[in-house]
Design a protein around this motif. Structure first.
Motif, mmCIF file in Angstrom:
data_model
loop_
_atom_site.group_PDB
_atom_site.id
_atom_site.type_symbol
_atom_site.label_atom_id
_atom_site.label_comp_id
_atom_site.label_asym_id
_atom_site.label_seq_id
_atom_site.Cartn_x
_atom_site.Cartn_y
_atom_site.Cartn_z
ATOM 1 N N LEU A 32 0.653 -1.482 -0.114
ATOM 2 C CA LEU A 32 -0.059 0.034 -0.342
ATOM 3 C C LEU A 32 0.983 1.108 0.107
ATOM 4 O O LEU A 32 0.458 2.129 -1.016
ATOM 5 N N THR A 33 2.084 1.613 1.069
ATOM 6 C CA THR A 33 3.029 2.404 0.890
ATOM 7 C C THR A 33 3.704 2.471 -0.970
ATOM 8 O O THR A 33 3.638 4.190 -0.783
ATOM 9 N N ALA A 34 4.158 1.481 -0.717
ATOM 10 C CA ALA A 34 4.608 1.684 -2.349
ATOM 11 C C ALA A 34 3.358 2.411 -3.815
ATOM 12 O O ALA A 34 4.225 3.792 -4.051
ATOM 13 N N SER A 35 2.306 1.999 -4.074
ATOM 14 C CA SER A 35 1.781 2.735 -4.401
ATOM 15 C C SER A 35 1.006 4.014 -4.053
ATOM 16 O O SER A 35 1.162 4.773 -4.679
ATOM 17 N N ALA A 36 1.121 4.279 -2.909
ATOM 18 C CA ALA A 36 0.719 5.724 -2.554
ATOM 19 C C ALA A 36 1.709 6.368 -3.056
ATOM 20 O O ALA A 36 1.419 7.220 -3.427
ATOM 21 N N LEU A 37 3.355 5.769 -2.858
ATOM 22 C CA LEU A 37 3.957 7.071 -2.926
ATOM 23 C C LEU A 37 4.471 7.005 -4.524
ATOM 24 O O LEU A 37 4.823 7.508 -5.241
ATOM 25 N N LEU A 38 3.751 5.921 -4.851
ATOM 26 C CA LEU A 38 4.136 6.100 -6.970
ATOM 27 C C LEU A 38 2.933 6.623 -7.145
ATOM 28 O O LEU A 38 3.932 8.002 -8.244
ATOM 29 N N TYR A 39 1.796 6.430 -6.740
ATOM 30 C CA TYR A 39 0.842 7.345 -7.491
ATOM 31 C C TYR A 39 1.502 8.801 -7.365
ATOM 32 O O TYR A 39 1.136 10.037 -7.993
ATOM 33 N N GLY A 40 2.285 9.982 -6.241
ATOM 34 C CA GLY A 40 1.626 10.389 -5.394
ATOM 35 C C GLY A 40 3.546 11.521 -6.223
ATOM 36 O O GLY A 40 2.969 13.009 -6.839
ATOM 37 N N LEU A 41 4.126 10.098 -7.291
ATOM 38 C CA LEU A 41 5.830 10.818 -7.959
ATOM 39 C C LEU A 41 4.861 10.702 -9.682
ATOM 40 O O LEU A 41 6.406 11.289 -9.637
ATOM 41 N N THR A 42 4.170 9.677 -9.758
ATOM 42 C CA THR A 42 4.130 9.740 -11.057
ATOM 43 C C THR A 42 2.970 11.073 -11.554
ATOM 44 O O THR A 42 1.869 11.543 -10.884
ATOM 45 N N PRO A 43 3.172 11.427 -12.362
ATOM 46 C CA PRO A 43 2.441 12.934 -13.429
ATOM 47 C C PRO A 43 1.292 12.353 -13.380
ATOM 48 O O PRO A 43 0.943 10.879 -14.071
#
Length: 263
Positions: free
Chosen positions: A99-110
């Motif tokens: 979940l943390t990885a998905s949230a972080l990737l969502y925030g960092l991806t345009p």
């Protein structure tokens, strides 16, 4: 003193599973972000997931055993290679890491490159039984590989972590076109929660877990039987690996820190 040392070892092992699963899924999911209109390459995604699993397995092996997957942890629990309390901690850490990885990737991806952030879903024309079977089969071969290399994985020079990475890569080469390839409930849960999309989500829990359990039972009963018999195996499953923490030897403590019991 032995109990306190075991508690510290458990904390480090759970933390290793959280970090290892999170890093493995962040790199894997980032590799399939749709930066262009063309779909990510099948080989690119397979190499990313397989190599990241091999790397994180190598890094976390001395600390937690490098499970990185709830289906693997449940299978090793059934095979008597991890204690129930430890398995529960591992699974929670793995799910939180995903979940943390998905949230972080969502925030960092345009926004234009987020797409569906790697949600597992059935391809057009693929039925639920077909998707379940594909997930079960690729997870079966993964857990069988984990069990077959469980001894050599303690010696990194024997390359057990590389074989597991190849197993994950093979699973993706087979299953991506069917389901996006889960093989790992933590990999499916994170993107599904971020996007709040749970269509047919049960397939990506029941399929990998069923395949992993089948591999564990087959390995323990047929391929590498312990000779203890079915009744003793059920007793072991209920009670877990024996040995109170205040009487553990140094060797057993080391094995527990790896998430595995001595065979």
């Amino acid at each position: 003193v032995a109990c306190r040392a075991w508690d510290v070892g458990l904390f480090k092992a759970v933390l290793a599973e959280f970090l290892g699963t999170g890093l493995f899924l962040f790199t894997g999911l980032a590799s399939i972000a749709p930066w262009t209109l063309a779909s990510p390459k099948l080989l690119q995604a397979s190499l990313a997931f397989g190599s990241s699993v091999a790397l994180m397995s190598y890094c976390t092996l001395p600390i937690s055993g490098g499970h990185l997957n709830p289906a693997v942890t449940v299978s090793l629990l059934v095979a008597g290679k991890v204690r129930q309390a430890r398995a529960g901690g591992y699974i929670m850490a793995q799910l939180l890491g995903g979940l943390t990885a998905s949230a972080l990737l969502y925030g960092l991806t345009p926004e234009h490159a987020r797409g569906e952030i790697g949600i597992n879903k059935l391809a057009p024309g693929v039925t639920l039984p077909q998707a379940f079977s594909i997930e079960a089969i690729v997870s079966f071969q993964l857990v069988l590989c984990v069990l077959a290399t469980s001894g050599s994985r303690r010696d990194p020079s024997k390359g057990g972590h590389l074989l597991i990475g190849l197993s994950v890569m093979l699973g993706h080469l087979v299953a991506i076109r069917y389901t996006g390839c889960s093989m790992n409930p933590a990999r499916s849960l994170g993107p599904a929660l971020i996007a709040f999309e749970f269509a047919n989500h049960w397939v990506f829990w029941v399929g990998p877990t069923t395949g992993g359990l089948a591999a564990a039972i087959l390995n323990d009963m047929v391929l590498a039987p312990t000779g203890s018999g079915f009744r003793q195996w059920l007793t072991m499953l209920q009670e877990g690996p024996k040995g109170p923490c205040n009487l553990q030897s140094k060797a057993e403590s080391t094995a527990q820190e790896m998430g595995l019991s001595e065979t």
